[in-house]
Scaffold this active site. Structure first.
Site, mmCIF file in Angstrom:
data_model
loop_
_atom_site.group_PDB
_atom_site.id
_atom_site.type_symbol
_atom_site.label_atom_id
_atom_site.label_comp_id
_atom_site.label_asym_id
_atom_site.label_seq_id
_atom_site.Cartn_x
_atom_site.Cartn_y
_atom_site.Cartn_z
ATOM 1 N N GLU A 264 36.860 35.501 50.428
ATOM 2 C CA GLU A 264 35.627 35.478 51.214
ATOM 3 C C GLU A 264 34.541 34.645 50.546
ATOM 4 O O GLU A 264 33.691 34.065 51.227
ATOM 5 C CB GLU A 264 35.103 36.901 51.442
ATOM 6 C CG GLU A 264 35.840 37.656 52.520
ATOM 7 C CD GLU A 264 35.119 38.918 52.954
ATOM 8 O OE1 GLU A 264 35.480 39.457 54.010
ATOM 9 O OE2 GLU A 264 34.190 39.361 52.239
ATOM 10 N N HIS A 285 61.843 38.745 40.521
ATOM 11 C CA HIS A 285 63.176 38.710 41.134
ATOM 12 C C HIS A 285 63.129 38.311 42.603
ATOM 13 O O HIS A 285 64.150 38.360 43.294
ATOM 14 C CB HIS A 285 63.844 40.073 40.965
ATOM 15 C CG HIS A 285 64.085 40.436 39.536
ATOM 16 N ND1 HIS A 285 65.284 40.223 38.893
ATOM 17 C CD2 HIS A 285 63.251 40.970 38.602
ATOM 18 C CE1 HIS A 285 65.195 40.632 37.640
ATOM 19 N NE2 HIS A 285 63.970 41.087 37.428
ATOM 20 N N LYS A 385 36.182 38.365 65.419
ATOM 21 C CA LYS A 385 35.490 39.511 66.005
ATOM 22 C C LYS A 385 34.895 39.157 67.372
ATOM 23 O O LYS A 385 34.953 39.955 68.315
ATOM 24 C CB LYS A 385 34.381 39.997 65.062
ATOM 25 C CG LYS A 385 34.886 40.624 63.767
ATOM 26 C CD LYS A 385 33.721 41.105 62.922
ATOM 27 C CE LYS A 385 34.191 41.736 61.627
ATOM 28 N NZ LYS A 385 33.075 42.199 60.781
#
Length: 393
Positions: A264, A285, A385
């Site tokens: 951010e 791994h 949003k």
């Protein structure tokens, strides 16, 4: 705390780039000291005694705390809770972190579980309108209203929000709930020393020790700037991904918090370093092959912990083996062309992690200024949003 940005790094850096960014130190510090959102540099913690009083009251009538928040309103507290809660021994007072998902299956199970226990909810939102938070809080409040009468419900709701405005502040004023404040000059990802985090954490660790460590970390400004210069120089050399690496499983959410902090802070205007994380030896791994021989866009920051609880297996101390593996991986990755920063802690404690956290706040802010962006806003978050609001109303 020891920060090594030289041993496994100097061979990769361009001295002219380092000099270029080092020359901006006074400029960066001046911007930091005069920023509107720099309240985290000198946070007011005079409310700590109030936090402890409310905590004791909650402990007297509840068996669990439900924290409802998302992003900067929960990641700090969640990360410290995971760090200082045993892996397998059930906590005497568990904390549930909700409000981070719109999954109907999760919500259904959560509400069914809460119907069976006495709990208190701490809803955290500056605006009170964040969709995930608002929906989760509304559903949990209905559970409380079924379990208790109106006077008792008030004892089981604690609100952390804007000091004067917003839907949650209006509710506090109307219902007279216990409440705490989110200061106007501290953004969510920098808000560790606000009630948004300190209240939940008061149930699982010594928050005064955390505060002391945090204040010590703020003294490491020069070290933080050197780290930021290293990051910015690496970006110019094509190292556009920082991989935070731990060898302790309970650091998962702490690394998630660092990813939010840097994502951010820097991810604007087509700029920034992508933060990722790995937990070893597990991820060696699965992703170790890519790090060793894949696209050389990555550099790494390793967290090394000097002292951990003893565990002897067949006459061998497991933590010593873990440290040998970590040193071996660093050496191997450097030989494969991957620059590495090493940050060593003597131990994991509220004080040491408070120190580490404020240090990283300084690193992130300085890095933002070196990228010539505002390190304290996040305008891109509003785009999705707005689209959701357009579709749902």
């Amino acid at each position: 705390m020891k920060i090594d940005v030289n041993t496994y790094m100097n061979q990769f850096l361009d001295s002219k780039l380092v000099e270029k960014y080092n020359s901006r130190k006074d400029e960066v510090f001046q911007k930091l000291d005069h920023a509107d959102m720099n309240g985290w540099l000198n946070p007011d913690v005079s409310f700590v005694d109030q936090i402890l009083e409310v905590r004791d009251e909650v402990l007297s009538h509840s068996k669990c705390l439900v924290v409802v928040g998302i992003g900067g309103s929960f990641l700090g507290a969640k990360s410290f809770y995971e760090l200082f809660t045993p892996y397998f021994k059930k906590s005497s007072f568990p904390i549930i972190f909700a409000g981070t998902t719109l999954s109907s299956s999760y919500m259904k199970e959560l509400l069914e579980y809460l119907e069976t226990i006495d709990f208190t909810v701490n809803v955290i939102s500056k605006s009170g309108t964040t969709r995930e938070t608002a929906l989760t809080y509304a559903a949990i409040k209905k559970v409380l209203e079924k379990k208790y009468d109106s006077d008792e419900v008030k004892k089981h709701i604690i609100v952390t929000t804007d000091p004067v405005k917003g839907t949650l502040r209006e509710e506090v004023n109307r219902e007279d709930y216990h409440s705490f404040v989110i200061p106007d000059n501290i953004g969510g990802r920098y808000s560790l020393l606000t009630a948004a985090h300190l209240f939940p954490l008061s149930f699982c660790l010594d928050i005064k020790e955390l505060i002391s460590g945090y204040q010590e970390g703020l003294m490491l400004r020069d070290d933080a700037f050197s780290y930021a210069v290293c990051r910015r120089s690496l970006f110019d050399l094509g190292k556009v991904v920082e991989n935070f690496v731990t060898y302790e499983n309970n650091w998962y959410y702490y690394l998630e918090w660092l990813k939010q902090l840097f994502g951010e802070t820097e991810g604007k205007e087509g700029k920034g370093i992508l933060p990722i994380s790995m937990i070893h030896t597990r991820d060696l791994h699965s992703l170790g092959q890519f790090i060793q021989e894949g696209n050389k866009i990555i550099y790494e920051t390793f967290f090394k912990i000097k002292n951990m609880p003893s565990c002897d297996i067949d006459g061998k101390e497991l933590h010593e083996i873990n440290l040998v593996v970590e040193d071996s991986v660093i050496s191997a990755h450097v030989s494969g062309g991957v620059p590495c920063i090493v940050l060593e802690l003597d131990e994991v404690s509220p004080r040491s992690m408070g120190r580490l956290s404020s240090f990283y706040f300084l690193v992130a802010a300085c890095s933002g200024y070196l990228f010539d962006i505002n390190p304290f806003d996040q305008p891109g978050v509003e785009v999705y949003k707005a689209e959701v609001k357009r579709r749902l109303g």
